[in-house]
Design a protein around this motif. Structure first.
Motif, PDB file in Angstrom:
ATOM      1  N   LEU A  97     -22.529  -3.299 -26.602  1.00  0.00           N
ATOM      2  CA  LEU A  97     -21.632  -2.331 -25.976  1.00  0.00           C
ATOM      3  C   LEU A  97     -20.179  -2.769 -26.098  1.00  0.00           C
ATOM      4  O   LEU A  97     -19.270  -1.940 -26.189  1.00  0.00           O
ATOM      5  CB  LEU A  97     -21.998  -2.136 -24.501  1.00  0.00           C
ATOM      6  CG  LEU A  97     -23.353  -1.459 -24.262  1.00  0.00           C
ATOM      7  CD1 LEU A  97     -23.659  -1.402 -22.782  1.00  0.00           C
ATOM      8  CD2 LEU A  97     -23.377  -0.067 -24.865  1.00  0.00           C
ATOM      9  N   GLY A  98     -19.960  -4.084 -26.130  1.00  0.00           N
ATOM     10  CA  GLY A  98     -18.611  -4.608 -26.304  1.00  0.00           C
ATOM     11  C   GLY A  98     -18.011  -4.196 -27.636  1.00  0.00           C
ATOM     12  O   GLY A  98     -16.803  -4.198 -27.819  1.00  0.00           O
ATOM     13  N   ARG A  99     -18.886  -3.850 -28.578  1.00  0.00           N
ATOM     14  CA  ARG A  99     -18.414  -3.463 -29.910  1.00  0.00           C
ATOM     15  C   ARG A  99     -17.871  -2.045 -29.959  1.00  0.00           C
ATOM     16  O   ARG A  99     -17.362  -1.617 -30.990  1.00  0.00           O
ATOM     17  CB  ARG A  99     -19.584  -3.535 -30.909  1.00  0.00           C
ATOM     18  CG  ARG A  99     -20.185  -4.894 -31.038  1.00  0.00           C
ATOM     19  CD  ARG A  99     -20.270  -5.298 -32.497  1.00  0.00           C
ATOM     20  NE  ARG A  99     -20.042  -6.719 -32.577  1.00  0.00           N
ATOM     21  CZ  ARG A  99     -21.004  -7.617 -32.706  1.00  0.00           C
ATOM     22  NH1 ARG A  99     -22.228  -7.229 -32.841  1.00  0.00           N
ATOM     23  NH2 ARG A  99     -20.713  -8.899 -32.722  1.00  0.00           N
ATOM     24  N   LEU A 100     -18.045  -1.297 -28.879  1.00  0.00           N
ATOM     25  CA  LEU A 100     -17.607   0.098 -28.914  1.00  0.00           C
ATOM     26  C   LEU A 100     -16.089   0.185 -28.943  1.00  0.00           C
ATOM     27  O   LEU A 100     -15.402  -0.680 -28.410  1.00  0.00           O
ATOM     28  CB  LEU A 100     -18.131   0.829 -27.683  1.00  0.00           C
ATOM     29  CG  LEU A 100     -19.629   1.103 -27.706  1.00  0.00           C
ATOM     30  CD1 LEU A 100     -20.090   1.620 -26.367  1.00  0.00           C
ATOM     31  CD2 LEU A 100     -19.944   2.103 -28.801  1.00  0.00           C
ATOM     32  N   PRO A 101     -15.561   1.239 -29.546  1.00  0.00           N
ATOM     33  CA  PRO A 101     -14.105   1.387 -29.581  1.00  0.00           C
ATOM     34  C   PRO A 101     -13.525   1.569 -28.179  1.00  0.00           C
ATOM     35  O   PRO A 101     -14.234   1.926 -27.240  1.00  0.00           O
ATOM     36  CB  PRO A 101     -13.899   2.650 -30.416  1.00  0.00           C
ATOM     37  CG  PRO A 101     -15.209   3.346 -30.425  1.00  0.00           C
ATOM     38  CD  PRO A 101     -16.242   2.297 -30.279  1.00  0.00           C
ATOM     39  N   ALA A 102     -12.218   1.336 -28.077  1.00  0.00           N
ATOM     40  CA  ALA A 102     -11.566   1.301 -26.768  1.00  0.00           C
ATOM     41  C   ALA A 102     -11.552   2.649 -26.063  1.00  0.00           C
ATOM     42  O   ALA A 102     -11.240   2.731 -24.885  1.00  0.00           O
ATOM     43  CB  ALA A 102     -10.140   0.792 -26.923  1.00  0.00           C
ATOM     44  N   THR A 103     -11.899   3.733 -26.769  1.00  0.00           N
ATOM     45  CA  THR A 103     -11.878   5.047 -26.125  1.00  0.00           C
ATOM     46  C   THR A 103     -13.119   5.274 -25.261  1.00  0.00           C
ATOM     47  O   THR A 103     -13.196   6.265 -24.546  1.00  0.00           O
ATOM     48  CB  THR A 103     -11.816   6.163 -27.187  1.00  0.00           C
ATOM     49  OG1 THR A 103     -12.801   5.872 -28.169  1.00  0.00           O
ATOM     50  CG2 THR A 103     -10.459   6.240 -27.820  1.00  0.00           C
ATOM     51  N   VAL A 104     -14.092   4.389 -25.368  1.00  0.00           N
ATOM     52  CA  VAL A 104     -15.322   4.561 -24.599  1.00  0.00           C
ATOM     53  C   VAL A 104     -15.452   3.426 -23.601  1.00  0.00           C
ATOM     54  O   VAL A 104     -15.197   2.274 -23.940  1.00  0.00           O
ATOM     55  CB  VAL A 104     -16.551   4.501 -25.533  1.00  0.00           C
ATOM     56  CG1 VAL A 104     -17.794   4.916 -24.779  1.00  0.00           C
ATOM     57  CG2 VAL A 104     -16.336   5.341 -26.747  1.00  0.00           C
ATOM     58  N   ASP A 111     -18.786 -11.158 -24.890  1.00  0.00           N
ATOM     59  CA  ASP A 111     -19.388 -10.381 -23.802  1.00  0.00           C
ATOM     60  C   ASP A 111     -20.483 -11.145 -23.072  1.00  0.00           C
ATOM     61  O   ASP A 111     -20.886 -10.763 -21.987  1.00  0.00           O
ATOM     62  CB  ASP A 111     -19.921  -9.070 -24.354  1.00  0.00           C
ATOM     63  CG  ASP A 111     -18.796  -8.230 -24.915  1.00  0.00           C
ATOM     64  OD1 ASP A 111     -18.132  -7.559 -24.142  1.00  0.00           O
ATOM     65  OD2 ASP A 111     -18.560  -8.301 -26.137  1.00  0.00           O
ATOM     66  N   SER A 162     -11.518  -3.724 -25.479  1.00  0.00           N
ATOM     67  CA  SER A 162     -12.314  -3.647 -26.697  1.00  0.00           C
ATOM     68  C   SER A 162     -11.621  -4.470 -27.762  1.00  0.00           C
ATOM     69  O   SER A 162     -10.397  -4.567 -27.784  1.00  0.00           O
ATOM     70  CB  SER A 162     -12.416  -2.193 -27.143  1.00  0.00           C
ATOM     71  OG  SER A 162     -12.749  -2.145 -28.511  1.00  0.00           O
ATOM     72  N   TYR A 184     -12.545  -4.017 -31.075  1.00  0.00           N
ATOM     73  CA  TYR A 184     -12.983  -3.421 -32.340  1.00  0.00           C
ATOM     74  C   TYR A 184     -12.227  -2.156 -32.678  1.00  0.00           C
ATOM     75  O   TYR A 184     -11.666  -1.539 -31.806  1.00  0.00           O
ATOM     76  CB  TYR A 184     -14.481  -3.133 -32.267  1.00  0.00           C
ATOM     77  CG  TYR A 184     -15.273  -4.386 -32.116  1.00  0.00           C
ATOM     78  CD1 TYR A 184     -15.680  -5.104 -33.232  1.00  0.00           C
ATOM     79  CD2 TYR A 184     -15.539  -4.894 -30.868  1.00  0.00           C
ATOM     80  CE1 TYR A 184     -16.373  -6.282 -33.093  1.00  0.00           C
ATOM     81  CE2 TYR A 184     -16.234  -6.072 -30.712  1.00  0.00           C
ATOM     82  CZ  TYR A 184     -16.654  -6.764 -31.832  1.00  0.00           C
ATOM     83  OH  TYR A 184     -17.328  -7.923 -31.696  1.00  0.00           O
TER      84      TYR A 184
END
Ligand SMILES: Nc1ncnc2c1ncn2[C@@H]1O[C@H](COP(=O)(O)OP(=O)(O)OP(=O)(O)O)[C@@H](O)[C@H]1O
Ligand SMILES: [Mg+2]
Lengths: 411, 226
Positions: free
Chosen positions: A276-283, B100, B224, B226
């Protein structure tokens, strides 16, 4: 489903447990033969006994010599009604299909009727004493002969049914395991193909280019002597180092993630957070857990969930999150890991998103694949619209009692 | 480095244990630790079993832990070690970005963990700073990842001012207030003020025993890379 019925009502006949028709017919034939042999034996015994009684009768009641045809007639008077009763129960009505109550009702009425017929037949032969007790005992004998014959046959049928059901279950289990093994092989092959394609593709290409640039640089070093050339070389070296680092970061790391997601060996929660940490900053996402999951199923020092199951749950979350962002344009997604104690104990993953909700008539593809995988583990997957907007995706995965066998901690 | 100096002055060199299956990596960590008077290496283990046997409670202050050990995983070992010795600080290092994990273990362990990538751990100053801050009970994050992090849309973190964000990034890298003041050319007093504003914006109660750690964890959670 057939197993459930039997499990919930152990006293009942295993209704519908018979998975194969020819097996069932075979068993019914056996029961009929057994019932008939029983009444045959009972009739023989009755006739024999009557004959000996005739001879040894010392009371002077209508004594006649036991003619052979009379013995035969008594035998027939015994055999025919009882035999018919057995045929009615086991052949026409097929009582083995029913539960105990119905079996008993049918058996009692048929046995009573056959006993009555038998008594009447014996009476027409006029060879019985007219004493009331004698009549009662004779009637009881007629009923008992039929009841015993049919019960024995039914007992044999039930025992056989259980054995056959177990055999069928075993065969099904084997088939399922085989199927799973085949699919696992296929999945592994797919991953290998994917990895090999990526190794051949982008990674190899980038390495080729890097090698080429390094060679040029070394040629430059051999010939160049001026300060300007040295400056250029330093820049180029710096650029090469950056490029190498990007190859490591992008290609190698992504490749390794495709093989086994980072953290999945550690625990489900850890792998989830990393994914989940890999998700883009918009989510933005949140993960909550029932305490029992934390303590029992997914403690980092003793994870009790098979790695394959963790991968499955991880795939559900990744698909659910991707869908929520892609189809629902969701901004927040809440992931909850829990344990649901319903008909069975099951691990549940719930994803709630704040997206646009479910469009009618959506065609499933990624979800259908996941549902299939879950079904193979006895689980399920449901996507529904939430009353407050957005979608809810729930995956259910029954917990095997022996889930503890995967002691990942020390492997 | 002020705190480290103080510890050293009190004769309290930080006792470091390392658990790492690659001998080259282990050797480099030892070199870095041994080159500093304010730290000393007490245990070196090449795997899960060895680490479990060597790092006995009370014998080390910080364990530098690789995640992929040949005979088990480092997170499980660190969990075990910290359960045996709640005062042990854990500094994870891995070649994957598993920042994380720091969040993931927070719920299970009383004392949160720090995380450095293997690449950053090879810089002596960074590793030393991370070890010291972890020994003090702080959470230290990999500087490169901290640099890449951007606040998630709509999060409380996204509402921080640029100045506050700069302070929080440095805190997340394990720097002391004095260093932050010097680096950002602020007075120590205004660094304090910034920190209080950050706690308030991130909804961290200041009576919390360690708001600094909570702020760093919120930083991980609401950003984030990424
Ligand atoms: N969270 C969601 N919000 C809104 N719609 C959704 C959501 N999840 C699924 N859907 C709808 O359900 C459909 C089926 O999803 P599914 O994942 O099975 O297929 P897909 O995403 O279209 O294709 P694939 O997964 O193979 O890329 C989607 O096309 C979409 O219309
Ligand atoms: Mg999809």
């Amino acid at each position: 489903m057939a197993d459930d019925v039997a499990a919930r009502a152990p006293g009942l006949a295993p209704v519908g447990r018979m998975p194969r028709r020819e097996d069932e017919r075979e068993a019914a034939r056996r029961a009929l033969a057994l019932g008939l042999v029983n009444v045959l034996a009972a009739s023989l015994a009755a006739a024999g006994q009557w004959a000996s009684w005739r001879t040894e009768n010392e009371l002077d009641i209508h004594v006649t010599s036991p003619d052979w045809w009379r013995v035969l007639a008594v035998f027939a008077a015994n055999l025919v009604p009882s035999g018919l009763a057995v045929v009615v129960c086991l052949r026409w009505v097929g009582v083995w299909r029913y539960g105990w109550r119905r079996r008993l009702a049918v058996l009692a009425s048929v046995a009573a009727a056959s006993s009555l017929v038998r008594l009447l037949l014996l009476a027409t032969l006029r060879y019985s004493p007219a004493d009331l007790w004698f009549v009662v005992v004779e009637a009881a004998f007629g009923v008992l002969a039929v009841v015993l014959a049919v019960s024995l046959a039914l007992y044999d049928f039930d025992v056989g049914a259980e054995l056959r059901a177990a055999e069928v279950r075993r065969r099904e289990e084997e088939a399922r395991a085989e199927q799973a093994a085949r699919e696992a092989q296929q999945a592994e092959l797919d991953v290998r193909r994917d990895v090999s394609r990526r190794l051949h593709g982008s990674l190899q290409q980038r390495l080729v280019i890097l090698t080429h640039r390094l060679e040029r640089l070394s040629a430059m070093g051999a010939s160049g002597d001026g300060g300007g050339a040295r400056d250029g070389m330093a820049d180029e070296l710096r650029a090469l180092a950056d490029e190498l680092d990007e190859v490591r970061e992008r290609d190698v790391r992504e490749l390794s993630h495709a093989l086994i997601p980072v953290g999945v060996d550690i625990g489900l929660r850890e792998a989830l957070m990393i994914a989940l940490g890999r998700l883009p900053a918009t989510v933005s996402t949140s993960v909550t857990l029932d305490p029992v999951v934390l303590e029992r199923l997914d403690a980092p020092d003793r994870p009790h969930m098979a790695v394959a199951d963790r991968l499955l749950v991880l795939d559900v979350v990744e698909e659910g999150v991707t869908n929520a962002v892609r189809h629902g344009s969701a901004h927040t997604i809440a992931v909850h890991l829990g344990v649901d104690v319903g008909a069975d104990v099951a691990f549940t993953v719930t994803l709630d998103d704040d997206g646009s909700g479910l469009a009618p008539g959506a065609h499933e593809s990624g979800l259908a694949r996941l549902r299939e995988r879950l079904a193979k583990r006895g689980g399920s997957l449901t996507l529904s619209a939430r009353s407050e907007g957005g979608c809810r995706l729930v995956a259910r995965l029954p917990l095997a009692v022996d889930a503890a066998r995967d002691g990942g901690a020390t492997r | 480095m002020a705190d480290a100096g103080a510890e050293q002055a009190r004769g309290l060199a930080v006792r470091v244990a390392v658990v790492e299956d690659e001998s080259l990596m282990r050797w480099m960590v030892r070199k870095i630790v041994e080159a500093r008077p304010d730290m000393r290496m007490v245990h070196e283990a090449a795997g899960f079993a060895e680490g479990r046997d060597l790092v006995q409670p009370g014998t080390a202050d910080v364990v530098v832990m690789d995640i992929d050990l040949g005979d088990g995983n480092g997170v499980a070992l660190a969990t075990l070690l910290q359960q045996r010795d709640p005062r042990l600080g854990v500094l994870l290092f891995s070649s994957h970005d598993v920042l994380d994990l720091v969040l993931a273990v927070r719920d299970t362990m009383r004392r949160p963990w720090s995380y450095l990538s293997k690449k950053s751990s090879l810089e002596p100053v960074t590793l030393a700073r991370a070890i010291h801050a972890t020994a003090r009970g702080e959470v230290v994050l990999d500087p490169e990842l901290v640099g890449k992090a951007t606040a998630r849309e709509g999060s409380a973190l996204a509402a921080l001012t640029q100045g506050q964000m700069k302070v929080l990034r440095l805190v997340a890298e394990g720097y002391s207030n004095a260093y932050v003041a010097e680096a950002l050319q602020l007075s120590p007093r205004s660094v304090e003020n910034h920190l209080h504003a950050i706690y308030k914006a991130l909804d961290i109660p200041t009576e919390n025993s360690n708001p600094r750690v909570m702020a760093v964890l919120a930083f991980v959670q609401q950003s984030s890379r990424y």
